[in-house]
Structures are given as structure tokens and as C-alpha cells.
Write an enzyme that holds these catalytic residues in place. Structure first.
Site, PDB file in Angstrom:
ATOM      1  N   ASN A  99      77.851 112.159   9.555  1.00 46.19           N
ATOM      2  CA  ASN A  99      76.738 113.072   9.298  1.00 46.19           C
ATOM      3  C   ASN A  99      76.787 114.279  10.213  1.00 46.19           C
ATOM      4  O   ASN A  99      77.212 114.191  11.365  1.00 46.19           O
ATOM      5  CB  ASN A  99      75.403 112.347   9.476  1.00 46.19           C
ATOM      6  CG  ASN A  99      75.217 111.270   8.430  1.00 46.19           C
ATOM      7  OD1 ASN A  99      75.942 111.258   7.438  1.00 46.19           O
ATOM      8  ND2 ASN A  99      74.280 110.376   8.645  1.00 46.19           N
ATOM      9  N   VAL A 100      76.294 115.376   9.664  1.00 44.41           N
ATOM     10  CA  VAL A 100      76.270 116.607  10.444  1.00 44.41           C
ATOM     11  C   VAL A 100      74.857 116.882  10.960  1.00 44.41           C
ATOM     12  O   VAL A 100      74.641 117.848  11.682  1.00 44.41           O
ATOM     13  CB  VAL A 100      76.823 117.783   9.610  1.00 44.41           C
ATOM     14  CG1 VAL A 100      78.301 117.560   9.302  1.00 44.41           C
ATOM     15  CG2 VAL A 100      76.059 117.970   8.298  1.00 44.41           C
ATOM     16  N   ASP A 101      73.908 116.007  10.596  1.00 39.60           N
ATOM     17  CA  ASP A 101      72.555 116.169  11.138  1.00 39.60           C
ATOM     18  C   ASP A 101      72.509 115.635  12.575  1.00 39.60           C
ATOM     19  O   ASP A 101      73.493 115.093  13.082  1.00 39.60           O
ATOM     20  CB  ASP A 101      71.519 115.457  10.225  1.00 39.60           C
ATOM     21  CG  ASP A 101      71.694 113.930  10.197  1.00 39.60           C
ATOM     22  OD1 ASP A 101      71.787 113.309  11.283  1.00 39.60           O
ATOM     23  OD2 ASP A 101      71.737 113.341   9.093  1.00 39.60           O
ATOM     24  N   HIS A 153      82.606 114.899  11.339  1.00 37.59           N
ATOM     25  CA  HIS A 153      82.664 116.033  10.411  1.00 37.59           C
ATOM     26  C   HIS A 153      81.916 117.263  10.917  1.00 37.59           C
ATOM     27  O   HIS A 153      81.561 118.130  10.137  1.00 37.59           O
ATOM     28  CB  HIS A 153      82.124 115.612   9.041  1.00 37.59           C
ATOM     29  CG  HIS A 153      83.004 114.598   8.362  1.00 37.59           C
ATOM     30  ND1 HIS A 153      82.578 113.797   7.343  1.00 37.59           N
ATOM     31  CD2 HIS A 153      84.296 114.257   8.589  1.00 37.59           C
ATOM     32  CE1 HIS A 153      83.569 113.002   6.953  1.00 37.59           C
ATOM     33  NE2 HIS A 153      84.613 113.255   7.712  1.00 37.59           N
ATOM     34  N   THR A 198      77.468 104.554   3.804  1.00 45.35           N
ATOM     35  CA  THR A 198      78.569 105.433   3.407  1.00 45.35           C
ATOM     36  C   THR A 198      79.267 104.846   2.192  1.00 45.35           C
ATOM     37  O   THR A 198      79.461 103.639   2.097  1.00 45.35           O
ATOM     38  CB  THR A 198      79.573 105.685   4.558  1.00 45.35           C
ATOM     39  OG1 THR A 198      80.750 106.287   4.026  1.00 45.35           O
ATOM     40  CG2 THR A 198      79.942 104.442   5.327  1.00 45.35           C
TER      41      THR A 198
HETATM   42  P1  NAD Z   1      78.013 109.591   0.443  1.00 44.97           P
HETATM   43  O1  NAD Z   1      76.918 110.478  -0.061  1.00 44.97           O
HETATM   44  O2  NAD Z   1      79.338 109.657  -0.193  1.00 44.97           O
HETATM   45  O3  NAD Z   1      77.495 108.104   0.379  1.00 44.97           O
HETATM   46  C1  NAD Z   1      76.188 107.794   0.764  1.00 44.97           C
HETATM   47  C2  NAD Z   1      76.003 106.314   0.640  1.00 44.97           C
HETATM   48  O4  NAD Z   1      74.717 106.024   1.153  1.00 44.97           O
HETATM   49  C3  NAD Z   1      76.081 105.775  -0.790  1.00 44.97           C
HETATM   50  O5  NAD Z   1      77.026 104.714  -0.848  1.00 44.97           O
HETATM   51  C4  NAD Z   1      74.668 105.264  -1.044  1.00 44.97           C
HETATM   52  O6  NAD Z   1      74.652 104.072  -1.806  1.00 44.97           O
HETATM   53  C5  NAD Z   1      74.173 104.997   0.353  1.00 44.97           C
HETATM   54  N1  NAD Z   1      72.723 105.029   0.519  1.00 44.97           N
HETATM   55  C6  NAD Z   1      71.817 105.775  -0.162  1.00 44.97           C
HETATM   56  N2  NAD Z   1      70.578 105.525   0.306  1.00 44.97           N
HETATM   57  C7  NAD Z   1      70.720 104.620   1.306  1.00 44.97           C
HETATM   58  C8  NAD Z   1      69.809 103.978   2.184  1.00 44.97           C
HETATM   59  N3  NAD Z   1      68.488 104.219   2.133  1.00 44.97           N
HETATM   60  N4  NAD Z   1      70.302 103.100   3.103  1.00 44.97           N
HETATM   61  C9  NAD Z   1      71.646 102.837   3.169  1.00 44.97           C
HETATM   62  N5  NAD Z   1      72.542 103.415   2.361  1.00 44.97           N
HETATM   63  C10 NAD Z   1      72.087 104.303   1.448  1.00 44.97           C
HETATM   64  O7  NAD Z   1      78.092 109.879   1.985  1.00 44.97           O
HETATM   65  P2  NAD Z   1      79.244 109.680   3.027  1.00 44.97           P
HETATM   66  O8  NAD Z   1      79.999 108.446   2.708  1.00 44.97           O
HETATM   67  O9  NAD Z   1      78.559 109.834   4.333  1.00 44.97           O
HETATM   68  O10 NAD Z   1      80.248 110.908   2.813  1.00 44.97           O
HETATM   69  C11 NAD Z   1      79.729 112.083   2.731  1.00 44.97           C
HETATM   70  C12 NAD Z   1      80.095 113.338   3.398  1.00 44.97           C
HETATM   71  O11 NAD Z   1      78.946 114.162   3.198  1.00 44.97           O
HETATM   72  C13 NAD Z   1      80.264 113.247   4.851  1.00 44.97           C
HETATM   73  O12 NAD Z   1      81.388 113.971   5.101  1.00 44.97           O
HETATM   74  C14 NAD Z   1      79.084 114.007   5.479  1.00 44.97           C
HETATM   75  O13 NAD Z   1      79.568 114.938   6.419  1.00 44.97           O
HETATM   76  C15 NAD Z   1      78.470 114.769   4.360  1.00 44.97           C
HETATM   77  N6  NAD Z   1      76.975 114.707   4.302  1.00 44.97           N
HETATM   78  C16 NAD Z   1      76.224 114.572   5.438  1.00 44.97           C
HETATM   79  C17 NAD Z   1      74.829 114.483   5.362  1.00 44.97           C
HETATM   80  C18 NAD Z   1      74.027 114.383   6.643  1.00 44.97           C
HETATM   81  O14 NAD Z   1      74.467 114.882   7.665  1.00 44.97           O
HETATM   82  N7  NAD Z   1      72.868 113.708   6.619  1.00 44.97           N
HETATM   83  C19 NAD Z   1      74.206 114.486   4.111  1.00 44.97           C
HETATM   84  C20 NAD Z   1      74.996 114.624   2.958  1.00 44.97           C
HETATM   85  C21 NAD Z   1      76.392 114.732   3.064  1.00 44.97           C
END
Ligand code: NAD
Length: 230
Positions: A87-89, A104, A171
Site C-alpha cells: 500500500n502507498v497509504d 510500492h 492482497t
Molecule cells: P488488490 O486490489 O489486487 O487486491 C485486494 C484484495 O483485498 C482482494 O483480494 C480483495 O478480496 C481483498 N479485500 C477486499 N476487502 C477486504 C477486506 N475488508 N479485508 C481483507 N481483504 C479484503 O490489491 P493488492 O494485492 O494490494 O495489489 C494492488 C496494488 O494496488 C498494489 O501495488 C498497491 O500499491 C496498489 N493500491 C494501493 C492502495 C492503498 O495504498 N491503500 C489501494 C489500491 C491499490
């Protein structure tokens, strides 16, 4: 003290109100990756890329760490804890976790476009066209875009190989090389995967899959690990 290594993804921040990546209401339903999260996009349309990350940064002001981020901090009383986050947050930092590796990049940082080592904390949420580094080049978001190298992956792999317990939270395990970190974890190490949509056929030795939301499952697992007598 035992080592706990935790790999988190967008799902841990979902209950804080930050949209994930690939869920049906995910961020990328609205944007095409190639328009906002690649170096080519940056070369093509800096205004769009800057605006996209400004919106993400602005949103951080309104969100808070949730029960999952907060529970992970409690593990530090009994374990040596390292968080590797995709996460980037900044919600792990704001919850109070100590050792956090951002694979990331980080929304709240920006960096030079001529010297990768010049990284700055951005004051406020807005990066502007014309904001430059000390060498005079436009600043860009400090984000690892698709197709770019992941500079901290080796450190993350080394950390994963020291895990006595490995926990994966929220993830999709779709984005490499982060998804490959599991391969560095020793076979006998207990592993937990917390994700309501975890694939049924996902198999690794000593892996327990918990198909629940992070806000519910993480505090429960933390409680169990704190009560573990070993
Ligand atoms: P992804 O979006 O590919 O997967 C997210 C996963 O979270 C899914 O498998 C989903 O089922 C699960 N999920 C949804 N709600 C949930 C909950 N309440 N509790 C537990 N799991 C839950 O994300 P990823 O695998 O992190 O890959 C994504 C890329 O996107 C990363 O490179 C990241 O840098 C970027 N990203 C970051 C943020 C952030 O910083 N918050 C947000 C969106 C995307």
C-alpha cells in the site's frame, strides 16, 4: 523473540474507505492502469498522473486506520514485527506500527525525475506541475509504477526468509514480484492468509486461509498469537 512478517495489500485499507484495486468497485474500474500508473503515462500526460495521485493523497486526509491496522501494533509487545506493505497509504504508520517497508512507494512522498535518490516529504496533499527538485527537474509521485523496478524487493525477500510466522492480509496475490514473497518463507513456517475472496485452490504448506474481512479476522488472529504460550 519470534519474528512475525506481515504482507499487506489494498484489502487491509478497504474498511478505512480506500478503494482496492481489483474488486468490482475497485479504483481501476474508473481508470486504466496505462493512463495513470506507468512511466509511459507520465511521459504522455503529466497533468492526468499528477491529478490522479493528488486525489489519492487528498483522500488520506479523510480516512483513518481501522481495527486491523490497530490490532497489528499490539503484536509488537510479544514479537519482533515487520510489515511489508504494497500500500502507498500511511495507515500503518498512523496506527503506530514501527517497522514498515513500502514496496510500492508512498503517496506522501515525491521524488526527482533525474535522480532517484532525491526523495522528499510533500507538504500537504498537492503536487503541482512546476514543483522541482534541487536539481531543477519536475518532481514525480514516489510510487513504483507498473513496469518499473521494485527497489526494496530484495530486502523484503530477506525479511520473509526470517519469518517464524507469516501473515498475508488483503492482497489478491496478483501483483508480482510482491506475490512471490511467499516463496521466500520457510516451508515449516505457519502462514495465514486473510482475505474474504481468497482463492479456494490456493495451496502452500502450513497455510491457513481465513476468508473474512481484515477488520474482523486480524484482531482475532492477533489475540490468538498474543495468547500463544510458545
Ligand atoms: P488488490 O486490489 O489486487 O487486491 C485486494 C484484495 O483485498 C482482494 O483480494 C480483495 O478480496 C481483498 N479485500 C477486499 N476487502 C477486504 C477486506 N475488508 N479485508 C481483507 N481483504 C479484503 O490489491 P493488492 O494485492 O494490494 O495489489 C494492488 C496494488 O494496488 C498494489 O501495488 C498497491 O500499491 C496498489 N493500491 C494501493 C492502495 C492503498 O495504498 N491503500 C489501494 C489500491 C491499490
Amino acid at each position: 523473540m519470534k519474528n512475525i512478517v506481515i504482507l499487506t495489500g489494498a484489502g487491509i485499507s478497504a474498511e478505512s474507505g480506500i478503494r482496492t484495486f481489483r474488486d468490482s468497485d475497485g479504483l481501476w474500474e474508473e481508470y486504466r492502469i496505462e493512463d495513470v500508473a506507468t512511466y509511459e503515462a507520465w511521459q504522455r500526460n503529466q497533468d492526468l498522473v499528477i491529478d490522479f495521485y493528488n486525489q489519492r493523497r487528498r483522500q488520506l486526509v479523510d480516512v483513518k486506520p481501522n481495527a486491523a491496522h490497530i490490532a497489528l501494533c499490539r503484536l509488537e509487545a510479544k514479537y519482533n514485527v515487520h510489515i511489508i506493505t504494497q500500500n502507498v497509504d500511511d495507515l500503518h504508520e498512523r496506527a503506530g506500527s514501527k517497522n514498515i517497508l513500502h514496496l510500492h512507494g508512498e503517496l506522501k512522498k515525491v521524488r526527482s525525475t533525474v535522480d532517484d535518490k532525491l526523495i522528499y516529504d510533500l507538504k500537504g496533499w498537492e503536487l503541482k506541475k512546476g514543483d522541482v527538485c534541487e536539481k531543477g527537474s519536475q518532481l514525480r509521485p514516489h510510487i513504483v509504477w507498473f513496469g518499473e523496478e521494485v527497489p526494496l524487493i530484495q530486502t523484503a525477500g530477506e525479511l520473509s526468509s526470517t519469518a517464524d510466522i507469516f501473515i498475508i492480509i488483503g492482497t489478491s496475490l496478483n501483483v508480482y514480484p510482491a506475490a512471490g514473497l511467499l516463496n521466500f518463507v520457510p516451508t515449516l513456517t505457519p502462514k495465514y492468509l486473510i482475505d474474504p475472496n481468497a482463492k479456494d485452490n490456493y495451496y502452500k504448506p502450513n497455510l491457513t486461509v481465513i476468508k473474512e474481512k481484515a477488520g474482523i479476522a486480524v484482531p482475532k488472529l492477533v489475540e490468538d498469537l498474543l495468547n500463544d504460550d510458545e
